[in-house]
Scaffold this active site. Structure first.
Site, PDB file in Angstrom:
ATOM      1  N   GLU A  85     -12.831 -27.635 -44.410  1.00  0.00           N
ATOM      2  CA  GLU A  85     -11.552 -28.215 -44.800  1.00  0.00           C
ATOM      3  C   GLU A  85     -11.513 -29.707 -44.561  1.00  0.00           C
ATOM      4  O   GLU A  85     -12.243 -30.232 -43.732  1.00  0.00           O
ATOM      5  CB  GLU A  85     -10.430 -27.610 -43.947  1.00  0.00           C
ATOM      6  N   GLY A 156     -13.995 -27.505 -35.960  1.00  0.00           N
ATOM      7  CA  GLY A 156     -15.205 -27.799 -35.197  1.00  0.00           C
ATOM      8  C   GLY A 156     -14.942 -28.661 -33.991  1.00  0.00           C
ATOM      9  O   GLY A 156     -13.897 -29.308 -33.868  1.00  0.00           O
ATOM     10  N   SER A 211      -8.062 -32.774 -26.098  1.00  0.00           N
ATOM     11  CA  SER A 211      -7.096 -31.684 -26.186  1.00  0.00           C
ATOM     12  C   SER A 211      -6.879 -31.122 -24.793  1.00  0.00           C
ATOM     13  O   SER A 211      -7.721 -30.402 -24.269  1.00  0.00           O
ATOM     14  CB  SER A 211      -7.622 -30.599 -27.124  1.00  0.00           C
ATOM     15  N   CYS A 329      -5.493 -27.069 -38.274  1.00  0.00           N
ATOM     16  CA  CYS A 329      -6.893 -26.756 -38.056  1.00  0.00           C
ATOM     17  C   CYS A 329      -7.395 -25.390 -38.542  1.00  0.00           C
ATOM     18  O   CYS A 329      -7.102 -24.362 -37.949  1.00  0.00           O
ATOM     19  CB  CYS A 329      -7.075 -26.802 -36.545  1.00  0.00           C
TER      20      CYS A 329
HETATM   21  N1  SAH Z   1     -12.349 -29.425 -31.299  1.00  0.00           N
HETATM   22  C1  SAH Z   1     -11.553 -30.622 -31.248  1.00  0.00           C
HETATM   23  C2  SAH Z   1     -10.899 -30.948 -32.582  1.00  0.00           C
HETATM   24  C3  SAH Z   1     -10.020 -29.844 -33.024  1.00  0.00           C
HETATM   25  S1  SAH Z   1      -8.583 -29.931 -33.856  1.00  0.00           S
HETATM   26  C4  SAH Z   1     -10.502 -30.510 -30.164  1.00  0.00           C
HETATM   27  O1  SAH Z   1     -10.373 -29.451 -29.600  1.00  0.00           O
HETATM   28  O2  SAH Z   1      -9.841 -31.495 -29.872  1.00  0.00           O
HETATM   29  C5  SAH Z   1      -7.541 -31.184 -33.443  1.00  0.00           C
HETATM   30  C6  SAH Z   1      -6.322 -30.796 -32.627  1.00  0.00           C
HETATM   31  O3  SAH Z   1      -5.522 -29.756 -33.225  1.00  0.00           O
HETATM   32  C7  SAH Z   1      -6.701 -30.299 -31.265  1.00  0.00           C
HETATM   33  O4  SAH Z   1      -5.928 -30.946 -30.303  1.00  0.00           O
HETATM   34  C8  SAH Z   1      -6.361 -28.836 -31.347  1.00  0.00           C
HETATM   35  O5  SAH Z   1      -6.182 -28.303 -30.078  1.00  0.00           O
HETATM   36  C9  SAH Z   1      -5.134 -28.852 -32.224  1.00  0.00           C
HETATM   37  N2  SAH Z   1      -4.780 -27.551 -32.794  1.00  0.00           N
HETATM   38  C10 SAH Z   1      -5.582 -26.552 -33.160  1.00  0.00           C
HETATM   39  N3  SAH Z   1      -4.896 -25.508 -33.620  1.00  0.00           N
HETATM   40  C11 SAH Z   1      -3.595 -25.855 -33.546  1.00  0.00           C
HETATM   41  C12 SAH Z   1      -2.377 -25.180 -33.880  1.00  0.00           C
HETATM   42  N4  SAH Z   1      -2.363 -23.955 -34.352  1.00  0.00           N
HETATM   43  N5  SAH Z   1      -1.220 -25.847 -33.663  1.00  0.00           N
HETATM   44  C13 SAH Z   1      -1.224 -27.105 -33.180  1.00  0.00           C
HETATM   45  N6  SAH Z   1      -2.335 -27.783 -32.855  1.00  0.00           N
HETATM   46  C14 SAH Z   1      -3.511 -27.167 -33.027  1.00  0.00           C
END
Ligand code: SAH
Length: 338
Positions: A85, A156, A211, A329
């Site tokens: 994506e 990822g 995160s 994500c």
């Molecule tokens: N692996 C990396 C990048 C991932 S995505 C990481 O963990 O940071 C980027 C952000 O989106 C991250 O902070 C992740 O925790 C958040 N994220 C993932 N799923 C989510 C959801 N359902 N709702 C809100 N934030 C989400």
């Protein structure tokens, strides 16, 4: 098969040294324009020889969805049929591309759709570069660029694909290529501490985001398996080193989950965690994806941020874009796999 976008211009010149030198630049520019063999004028012999040995365009647009706010979500198909994506966000301060670094993810965060089917494979530096090229071209610019910022916040874990991400950084910032300023790139990690330390020493001027999503290791372990490996204290220490080496403010992402991490106690602990660190807290409302975790309301999230600000924590609530098109994500890919 090798992928031509994995090479820097100098590497391409070496790799294709049995052809006239200017051909390497021609291919380099074709990659930047998100084009394929059919779009490039090459002598027939050269074209067929290249086609036999190299992939020029490793992915293509499979599906797009445009949200009410103009946010455009891409499902891209890689040459091996895997799907990734990418999101193009229109913003007043410059458009942003949010992109993936892996097909799937193995970090197992409870709230995240990207990890539901585990890790399939890493993306190469060239596949990440071509993602940008293709999405840029689709947004109206084939030679120049139509975006300012790139965030590695798609599917990822960037630091689980460390070498390719670092190589990609050198490609995307190359003045002969997209020439993206380091300052306009953000990398988000779930907190792979040894990689944060390693990355700090490279002294890239990018924004590092972590995160966090919890204020105690105990809570964090219930939603993020990586918390079993690294404590919050270790993350903060690594970030202090990062700030020391790079003099850049780091960002904590904090996804609010009802009755999990949204209490007044959490606010106090966030204050402690952030107090001796040059940092900002980016509060996000959970985008529920079917699991047992519930979102706090936007009003509750606003209150949470206000309380943080009141006690001196730099924090903002992230504007939500593309909710109507499964913007979070891995959601679109997860839907497509079903
Ligand atoms: N692996 C990396 C990048 C991932 S995505 C990481 O963990 O940071 C980027 C952000 O989106 C991250 O902070 C992740 O925790 C958040 N994220 C993932 N799923 C989510 C959801 N359902 N709702 C809100 N934030 C989400």
């Amino acid at each position: 098969m090798k992928i031509l976008s994995d090479y820097s211009l100098t590497e391409l010149e070496n790799e294709l040294s049995n052809f006239p030198r200017y051909r390497a630049k021609q291919i380099f520019d074709t990659i930047k324009q998100g084009k394929d063999y059919k779009d490039i004028a090459l002598p027939n012999g050269m074209k067929s020889e290249l086609k036999e040995n190299y992939i020029l365009k490793p992915l293509e647009i499979f599906k797009t969805l445009t949200g009410k706010d103009g946010t455009k979500k891409y499902l891209l198909k890689l040459y091996d049929d895997n799907l990734i994506e990418c999101v193009f966000l229109h913003q007043s301060y410059g458009n942003t591309i949010c992109m993936s670094t892996q097909v799937g993810c193995r970090m197992g965060c409870k709230f995240c759709a990207s990890t539901q089917n585990g890790l399939i494979r890493n993306l190469t530096a060239g596949e990440m570069l071509s993602t940008i090229a293709i999405v840029n071209a689709d947004n109206g610019r084939s030679v120049d660029r139509n975006f300012t910022n790139i965030v590695l916040m798609g599917s990822g874990e960037p630091f689980d694909n460390y070498d390719n991400v670092v190589k990609w950084l050198s490609l995307i910032t190359d003045a002969r290529g997209f020439n993206v300023s380091e300052r306009n790139i953000s990398i988000s990690t779930c907190g792979l501490v040894d990689k944060i330390i390693q990355f700090a020493s490279l002294k890239y001027n990018i924004t590092l985001c972590v995160s966090l999503h919890a204020t105690t290791d105990e809570i964090r372990r219930t939603i993020m398996p990586i918390a079993n490996k690294y404590t919050i204290k270790k993350i903060v220490d690594a970030l202090k080193l990062y700030v020391h080496e790079n003099n850049r403010r780091v960002v904590f992402e904090y996804c609010l989950i009802k009755d999990k991490n949204d209490s007044d106690e959490d606010i106090k602990r966030l204050k402690n965690i952030t107090s001796n660190l040059l940092c900002h807290v980016n509060v996000i409302c959970l985008n529920p994806n079917g699991g047992s975790l519930k979102a706090t309301t936007r009003d509750e999230a606003k209150m949470f941020v206000e309380k943080l600000n009141k006690i001196g924590v730099s924090a903002t609530l992230r504007r939500s874009q593309g909710e109507d098109i499964a913007g979070a994500c891995g959601m679109l890919r997860a839907k497509s796999l079903k």
